[in-house]
Structure formats: C-alpha cells, structure tokens
Design an enzyme around this catalytic site. Structure first.
Site, PDB file in Angstrom:
ATOM      1  N   SER A 145      21.261  18.129   3.429  1.00 56.70           N
ATOM      2  CA  SER A 145      21.861  18.175   4.765  1.00 56.70           C
ATOM      3  C   SER A 145      21.524  16.957   5.625  1.00 56.70           C
ATOM      4  O   SER A 145      22.205  16.697   6.616  1.00 56.70           O
ATOM      5  CB  SER A 145      21.420  19.448   5.500  1.00 56.70           C
ATOM      6  OG  SER A 145      20.042  19.403   5.804  1.00 56.70           O
ATOM      7  N   LYS A 155      16.377  18.925  10.783  1.00 56.27           N
ATOM      8  CA  LYS A 155      17.661  18.457  11.319  1.00 56.27           C
ATOM      9  C   LYS A 155      17.400  17.412  12.399  1.00 56.27           C
ATOM     10  O   LYS A 155      16.270  17.170  12.801  1.00 56.27           O
ATOM     11  CB  LYS A 155      18.475  19.608  11.917  1.00 56.27           C
ATOM     12  CG  LYS A 155      18.661  20.827  11.014  1.00 56.27           C
ATOM     13  CD  LYS A 155      19.539  20.555   9.817  1.00 56.27           C
ATOM     14  CE  LYS A 155      19.633  21.806   8.931  1.00 56.27           C
ATOM     15  NZ  LYS A 155      20.354  21.546   7.672  1.00 56.27           N
TER      16      LYS A 155
END
Length: 208
Positions: free
Chosen positions: A54, A97
């Site tokens: 990701s 993230k």
C-alpha cells in the site's frame, strides 16, 4: 625461624576477595544499565515490518522500519508524515500510511485528485496518478487524521475505514533499517529518504 619471631599474616586472600567483589559489582551494574537502556529504547522506539504494497514506491514489502514513538508526544503530526497506527477496524492490526488530512480540514477526491479545503494537494511521492476515483467530502473532527497509502489503487486506508484518532497513532516512521539498500533517515542523510522531498503542500496543480 628465629626464636620470638612470628611471620606477618598474608594479605593476598582478602585482596583477591575484594577484587572479586568489585568485579561482581561492576558486572551487576553493567547488567542493570543494559536493562534500563533496553526499557528506555522500547519506550521511545519500536520496529515494524511492511507487509503490504500500500505504500509502494516509498516503502517496499518486507522493509523494516524504526518507529519513533516519542515524535508525536512532544511534537505535531504534519501532513506528509508516514505514520504507524492501530486500525480503527481492528486495534490489533498495525498499519502504515501517509498523513493527508489534518483536524478540521475538509478532504475529498475528484477524478483521483485529493483536495484539501477545496485546494488540490501536490503529491510528488505518488508513482502514478490515482484512477479517476471520487470520494468525500469528509470533514475531520478534532484530533482526527486522514491516512492514505501512496499506492492509492491498492491501499486499504481512510477511504474505507474512516479517520484515525490521534490516540491510535503509535508514532512516526523514522528510519529504514532493512534491507541495507533502503537505509536512511527521513532527511535522507544516510540513504533514500522515507519522506521524499518536497513534502506535500496544498497548492494549485493541474486537474487530472
């Protein structure tokens, strides 16, 4: 020997005993210092492994990071930081993230372009433009942050699980420790930076 003469007692045994006690004390102090340093290091840092794609291309699967848990206790969370936090869906799940939205901001996505309070966000770290996706708008509450992966088309992030509270944020990805080719601080002093320069800013960019 001569009559009336008595030999002096030998001092060697007590000296050896004192020396042995000193060595034991130094060893115990060294062990105690090591334990204290270990506990202190664990309180400030922890290591984490990247297990998904990701955050590609910034972070690679299998990369090990050192997380600074003190960074957000004494400092602010900034847009563009790579943060490690507990998933709002499962507190046992640790995610990595990038911080995109800050408390009080309105975030939405139009044709793959992130907008913050109506202004396009320049994101030089993305390897490819996001697909023509739309999301939001969403207004972040106090102590809420919007987290997105750099690999936008393959990331389970705030678009799906919502904002992340400050209390769920463990720390800031601070140092890449493995593999050796990825060694470096966020400033890139020892290798490839974790946060590519320039950091993202809210600025007008051509719409995609």
């Amino acid at each position: 020997g001569r009559p009336g003469w008595q030999p002096e007692p030998q001092p060697s045994a007590p000296a050896e005993e004192e020396e042995g006690d000193s060595l034991l004390q130094e060893l115990m102090e060294t062990i105690l210092l090591g334990v204290v340093l270990f506990v202190a290091m664990r309180a400030v840092f922890q290591s984490t492994k990247v297990i998904s794609s990701s955050m590609v291309p910034t972070l690679q699967v299998g990369q090990y990071l050192l997380v600074n848990k003190l960074a957000y206790r004494i400092g602010d969370i900034s847009r563009g930081d790579i943060a490690v936090f507990r998933s709002p869906q499962d507190p046992e799940l640790i995610l990595i993230k990038r911080v995109i939205g800050l408390p009080g901001e309105e975030i939405y996505i139009v044709d793959g372009q992130v907008l913050v309070n109506g202004q396009p966000l320049a994101e030089p770290y993305l390897a490819a433009p996001m697909g023509r996706a739309a999301w939001g708008p969403f207004v972040l509450g106090p102590d809420e942050y919007l987290m997105l992966g750099d690999n936008r088309d393959n990331s389970n992030d705030s678009r799906y699980f919502g904002p992340v509270s400050r209390s769920a944020i463990i720390g800031k990805a601070w140092f890449s420790i493995w593999p050796p080719g990825g060694l470096g601080t966020p400033q890139g002093l020892l290798g490839r930076p974790l946060v590519p320069a320039p950091t993202p800013t809210v600025a007008l960019v051509p719409a995609r």
